[in-house]
Design a protein around this motif. Structure first.
Motif, PDB file in Angstrom:
ATOM      1  N   MET A   1      37.266 -51.147 -25.493  1.00 22.73           N
ATOM      2  CA  MET A   1      38.277 -50.326 -24.829  1.00 22.73           C
ATOM      3  C   MET A   1      39.410 -51.190 -24.278  1.00 22.73           C
ATOM      4  SD  MET A   1      37.308 -46.929 -24.713  1.00 22.73           S
ATOM      5  CE  MET A   1      38.266 -46.694 -23.181  1.00 22.73           C
ATOM      6  N   TYR A   2      40.469 -50.538 -24.204  1.00 24.37           N
ATOM      7  CA  TYR A   2      41.499 -51.579 -23.565  1.00 24.37           C
ATOM      8  C   TYR A   2      41.848 -51.100 -22.071  1.00 24.37           C
ATOM      9  CZ  TYR A   2      42.909 -52.610 -28.268  1.00 24.37           C
ATOM     10  OH  TYR A   2      42.909 -53.228 -29.613  1.00 24.37           O
ATOM     11  N   ASP A   3      41.424 -51.836 -21.179  1.00 29.96           N
ATOM     12  CA  ASP A   3      41.508 -51.343 -19.956  1.00 29.96           C
ATOM     13  C   ASP A   3      42.810 -51.601 -19.216  1.00 29.96           C
ATOM     14  OD1 ASP A   3      41.149 -51.016 -17.139  1.00 29.96           O
ATOM     15  OD2 ASP A   3      39.391 -52.554 -16.997  1.00 29.96           O
ATOM     16  N   ILE A   4      43.722 -50.585 -19.517  1.00 27.76           N
ATOM     17  CA  ILE A   4      45.045 -50.567 -19.146  1.00 27.76           C
ATOM     18  C   ILE A   4      45.382 -49.890 -17.986  1.00 27.76           C
ATOM     19  CG2 ILE A   4      47.380 -50.309 -19.923  1.00 27.76           C
ATOM     20  CD1 ILE A   4      46.356 -51.469 -22.660  1.00 27.76           C
ATOM     21  N   GLU A   5      45.750 -50.052 -16.886  1.00 31.28           N
ATOM     22  CA  GLU A   5      46.352 -49.013 -15.967  1.00 31.28           C
ATOM     23  C   GLU A   5      47.573 -48.158 -15.800  1.00 31.28           C
ATOM     24  OE1 GLU A   5      46.666 -49.105 -11.031  1.00 31.28           O
ATOM     25  OE2 GLU A   5      44.792 -50.215 -11.842  1.00 31.28           O
ATOM     26  N   SER A   6      48.378 -49.146 -16.469  1.00 38.02           N
ATOM     27  CA  SER A   6      49.694 -48.351 -16.688  1.00 38.02           C
ATOM     28  C   SER A   6      50.645 -49.158 -17.721  1.00 38.02           C
ATOM     29  CB  SER A   6      50.640 -48.438 -15.333  1.00 38.02           C
ATOM     30  OG  SER A   6      50.887 -49.720 -14.892  1.00 38.02           O
ATOM     31  N   LEU A   7      51.341 -48.393 -18.501  1.00 39.45           N
ATOM     32  CA  LEU A   7      52.319 -49.061 -19.367  1.00 39.45           C
ATOM     33  C   LEU A   7      53.454 -48.437 -19.159  1.00 39.45           C
ATOM     34  CD1 LEU A   7      52.797 -50.490 -22.219  1.00 39.45           C
ATOM     35  CD2 LEU A   7      52.245 -48.477 -23.299  1.00 39.45           C
ATOM     36  N   TYR A   8      54.678 -49.288 -19.144  1.00 36.31           N
ATOM     37  CA  TYR A   8      55.995 -49.143 -19.028  1.00 36.31           C
ATOM     38  C   TYR A   8      56.740 -49.540 -20.183  1.00 36.31           C
ATOM     39  CZ  TYR A   8      60.739 -48.598 -16.881  1.00 36.31           C
ATOM     40  OH  TYR A   8      61.804 -47.964 -16.926  1.00 36.31           O
ATOM     41  N   GLU A   9      57.587 -48.595 -20.784  1.00 33.59           N
ATOM     42  CA  GLU A   9      58.483 -49.139 -21.923  1.00 33.59           C
ATOM     43  C   GLU A   9      59.830 -49.454 -21.377  1.00 33.59           C
ATOM     44  OE1 GLU A   9      57.979 -47.029 -25.501  1.00 33.59           O
ATOM     45  OE2 GLU A   9      55.829 -46.588 -25.285  1.00 33.59           O
ATOM     46  N   ALA A  10      60.070 -50.497 -21.306  1.00 34.30           N
ATOM     47  CA  ALA A  10      61.552 -50.875 -20.830  1.00 34.30           C
ATOM     48  C   ALA A  10      62.479 -50.344 -21.711  1.00 34.30           C
ATOM     49  CB  ALA A  10      61.592 -52.366 -20.730  1.00 34.30           C
ATOM     50  N   THR A  11      63.505 -49.956 -21.393  1.00 34.76           N
ATOM     51  CA  THR A  11      64.699 -49.531 -22.251  1.00 34.76           C
ATOM     52  C   THR A  11      65.877 -50.768 -22.499  1.00 34.76           C
ATOM     53  OG1 THR A  11      65.989 -48.831 -20.190  1.00 34.76           O
ATOM     54  CG2 THR A  11      64.547 -47.329 -21.331  1.00 34.76           C
ATOM     55  N   SER A  12      65.820 -51.825 -21.555  1.00 30.32           N
ATOM     56  CA  SER A  12      66.679 -52.974 -21.692  1.00 30.32           C
ATOM     57  C   SER A  12      65.915 -54.173 -20.860  1.00 30.32           C
ATOM     58  CB  SER A  12      68.103 -52.557 -21.072  1.00 30.32           C
ATOM     59  OG  SER A  12      67.755 -52.440 -19.646  1.00 30.32           O
ATOM     60  N   VAL A  13      66.238 -55.436 -21.266  1.00 30.90           N
ATOM     61  CA  VAL A  13      66.117 -56.545 -20.624  1.00 30.90           C
ATOM     62  C   VAL A  13      65.893 -56.427 -19.286  1.00 30.90           C
ATOM     63  CG1 VAL A  13      66.275 -58.954 -20.276  1.00 30.90           C
ATOM     64  CG2 VAL A  13      66.461 -58.134 -22.596  1.00 30.90           C
ATOM     65  N   ASP A  14      67.307 -55.864 -18.627  1.00 30.91           N
ATOM     66  CA  ASP A  14      67.300 -55.752 -16.998  1.00 30.91           C
ATOM     67  C   ASP A  14      66.209 -54.746 -16.672  1.00 30.91           C
ATOM     68  OD1 ASP A  14      69.430 -57.558 -17.129  1.00 30.91           O
ATOM     69  OD2 ASP A  14      70.964 -56.183 -17.136  1.00 30.91           O
ATOM     70  N   ASP A  15      66.164 -53.730 -17.437  1.00 32.51           N
ATOM     71  CA  ASP A  15      64.959 -52.716 -16.937  1.00 32.51           C
ATOM     72  C   ASP A  15      63.638 -53.382 -16.956  1.00 32.51           C
ATOM     73  OD1 ASP A  15      64.101 -50.034 -16.381  1.00 32.51           O
ATOM     74  OD2 ASP A  15      63.663 -49.908 -18.426  1.00 32.51           O
ATOM     75  N   ALA A  16      63.426 -54.231 -17.757  1.00 36.63           N
ATOM     76  CA  ALA A  16      62.045 -54.845 -17.896  1.00 36.63           C
ATOM     77  C   ALA A  16      62.123 -55.935 -16.488  1.00 36.63           C
ATOM     78  CB  ALA A  16      61.982 -55.592 -19.166  1.00 36.63           C
ATOM     79  N   CYS A  17      63.138 -56.476 -16.294  1.00 36.93           N
ATOM     80  CA  CYS A  17      63.166 -57.580 -15.101  1.00 36.93           C
ATOM     81  C   CYS A  17      62.846 -56.616 -13.806  1.00 36.93           C
ATOM     82  CB  CYS A  17      64.320 -58.213 -15.200  1.00 36.93           C
ATOM     83  SG  CYS A  17      64.505 -59.337 -16.300  1.00 36.93           S
ATOM     84  N   ARG A  18      63.447 -55.456 -13.797  1.00 40.70           N
ATOM     85  CA  ARG A  18      63.558 -54.608 -12.663  1.00 40.70           C
ATOM     86  C   ARG A  18      62.122 -54.041 -12.539  1.00 40.70           C
ATOM     87  NH1 ARG A  18      62.432 -49.880 -11.984  1.00 40.70           N
ATOM     88  NH2 ARG A  18      62.334 -49.343 -14.230  1.00 40.70           N
ATOM     89  N   ALA A  19      61.344 -53.667 -13.623  1.00 36.40           N
ATOM     90  CA  ALA A  19      60.012 -53.334 -13.417  1.00 36.40           C
ATOM     91  C   ALA A  19      59.099 -54.479 -13.069  1.00 36.40           C
ATOM     92  CB  ALA A  19      59.640 -52.527 -14.724  1.00 36.40           C
ATOM     93  N   LEU A  20      59.230 -55.446 -13.525  1.00 34.32           N
ATOM     94  CA  LEU A  20      58.589 -56.524 -13.184  1.00 34.32           C
ATOM     95  C   LEU A  20      58.664 -56.972 -11.707  1.00 34.32           C
ATOM     96  CD1 LEU A  20      59.005 -58.887 -16.373  1.00 34.32           C
ATOM     97  CD2 LEU A  20      56.778 -57.799 -15.684  1.00 34.32           C
ATOM     98  N   ALA A  21      59.862 -57.023 -11.330  1.00 35.34           N
ATOM     99  CA  ALA A  21      60.166 -57.271  -9.987  1.00 35.34           C
ATOM    100  C   ALA A  21      59.524 -56.301  -8.871  1.00 35.34           C
ATOM    101  CB  ALA A  21      61.652 -57.235  -9.602  1.00 35.34           C
ATOM    102  N   GLU A  22      59.359 -54.921  -9.167  1.00 34.20           N
ATOM    103  CA  GLU A  22      58.878 -53.848  -8.405  1.00 34.20           C
ATOM    104  C   GLU A  22      57.312 -53.826  -8.653  1.00 34.20           C
ATOM    105  OE1 GLU A  22      60.972 -50.459  -9.571  1.00 34.20           O
ATOM    106  OE2 GLU A  22      62.814 -50.834  -8.864  1.00 34.20           O
ATOM    107  N   ASP A  23      56.709 -54.308  -9.539  1.00 37.08           N
ATOM    108  CA  ASP A  23      55.337 -54.190  -9.351  1.00 37.08           C
ATOM    109  C   ASP A  23      54.735 -55.558  -9.523  1.00 37.08           C
ATOM    110  OD1 ASP A  23      52.669 -53.993  -9.903  1.00 37.08           O
ATOM    111  OD2 ASP A  23      52.967 -52.226 -11.576  1.00 37.08           O
ATOM    112  N   PRO A  24      54.183 -56.106  -8.658  1.00 42.78           N
ATOM    113  CA  PRO A  24      53.654 -57.582  -8.496  1.00 42.78           C
ATOM    114  C   PRO A  24      52.454 -57.733  -9.504  1.00 42.78           C
ATOM    115  CG  PRO A  24      53.056 -56.307  -6.524  1.00 42.78           C
ATOM    116  CD  PRO A  24      54.059 -55.560  -7.169  1.00 42.78           C
ATOM    117  N   LYS A  25      51.808 -56.569  -9.917  1.00 39.64           N
ATOM    118  CA  LYS A  25      50.824 -56.772 -11.042  1.00 39.64           C
ATOM    119  C   LYS A  25      51.278 -56.603 -12.361  1.00 39.64           C
ATOM    120  CE  LYS A  25      47.228 -54.731  -7.901  1.00 39.64           C
ATOM    121  NZ  LYS A  25      46.220 -53.794  -7.874  1.00 39.64           N
TER     122      LYS A  25
END
Length: 293
Positions: A1-25
């Protein structure tokens, strides 16, 4: 089993950076050949993943900049580096290294950026990128910074990239590949689906006579806790003939490397590999440059 709580698919690099900054996990996932294995093993239980898998416009492909710099998108599959006409024309030894991880399935899903960010000393591209003096551009919500690869690794499986940073470019300057020829030598107990027991990359620049070593770079994976250059060996054989250098380089490399005992191989066996692989890689690199040896 893959123990994954959440998966966010970034739409751009800046979007990925924002998602990483907002979620410390949150952590980055691209090809998933390392991260998903760790999830399945429970090492990343309850993972919060930010996927950059679909950011092909920004992070995929091999390009040649106007100043001759080779630029490799970190989400580029190993196989796509190996078969890239730009890479084959400029950094052929990196193409060879990218053709060695795992098997065909892994090489069309695993990414060169993941290989770098995983920071394993056994990573097949690590010693070659180190020999080529790659520059690594990382971006976060705080901005972008460039890290020379010789400052990237901090320990086994550890690097200076922060959790909220995305590797956005791998650059190899023109002066680091033009006029150089090389050879990557991977040793394992089998030819495929094998983690390197030892990896060795040698790049040489021959003088006009095609028999004298004008310059040399010798790098290893699994010879120390992090990928490393054998700079002392390089200095000692620079200016020698290829034949003279081939006689000396193995013992010189042994003297400054620090392999460990593990279930894959003993320290003594790895030291023997370092000696022999240094010699063979130097000879093969010189032959590619036109040396008659």
């Amino acid at each position: 089993m893959y123990d994954i709580e959440s998966l966010y698919e970034a739409t751009s690099v800046d979007d990925a950076c924002r998602a990483l900054a907002e979620d410390p996990k949150a952590i980055v996932v691209a090809g998933g050949t390392d991260v998903l294995v760790k999830c399945r093993e429970g090492k990343l239980a309850g993972a919060h993943l930010v996927s950059i898998h679909n950011l092909t416009d920004e992070l995929f492909g091999v390009r040649l900049a106007q100043d001759g710099t080779v630029e490799i998108g970190p989400a580029t599959w190993f196989n796509s580096v190996t078969t890239s006409p730009v890479a084959q024309r400029t950094v052929q030894t990196l193409c060879d290294a990218c053709d060695t991880p795992g098997g065909p399935q892994l090489r069309v899903s695993g990414t060169i950026g993941g290989n770098v960010c995983n920071a394993a000393t056994s990573a097949d591209t690590a010693s070659t990128l180190l020999a080529y003096g790659a520059l690594l551009d990382v971006r976060s919500a705080r901005g972008t910074r460039t890290i020379p690869i010789d400052q990237w690794y901090t320990g086994p499986g550890r690097c200076v990239r922060e959790r909220d940073e995305v590797l956005v470019n791998i650059r190899i300057p023109r002066e680091n590949y033009e006029g150089w020829t090389g050879h990557y030598f991977k040793y394992g107990k089998r030819r495929a689906l094998e983690i390197a027991t030892m990896g060795c990359c040698c790049l040489v620049k021959l003088a006009a006579d095609k028999s004298t070593i004008e310059d040399i770079r010798l790098a290893f994976g699994v010879a120390a806790p992090t990928p490393m250059r054998a700079t002392g060996a390089e200095d000692a054989v620079r200016g020698l003939t290829v034949a003279e250098a081939a006689e000396k380089i193995g013992e010189l490399a042994q003297a400054e490397t620090h392999p460990r005992d593990s279930w894959r191989a003993s320290k003594d066996f790895r030291l023997q590999l370092i000696k022999e692989m240094s010699r063979r890689s130097l000879i093969m690199a010189a032959r590619r440059g036109g040396a008659d040896i």
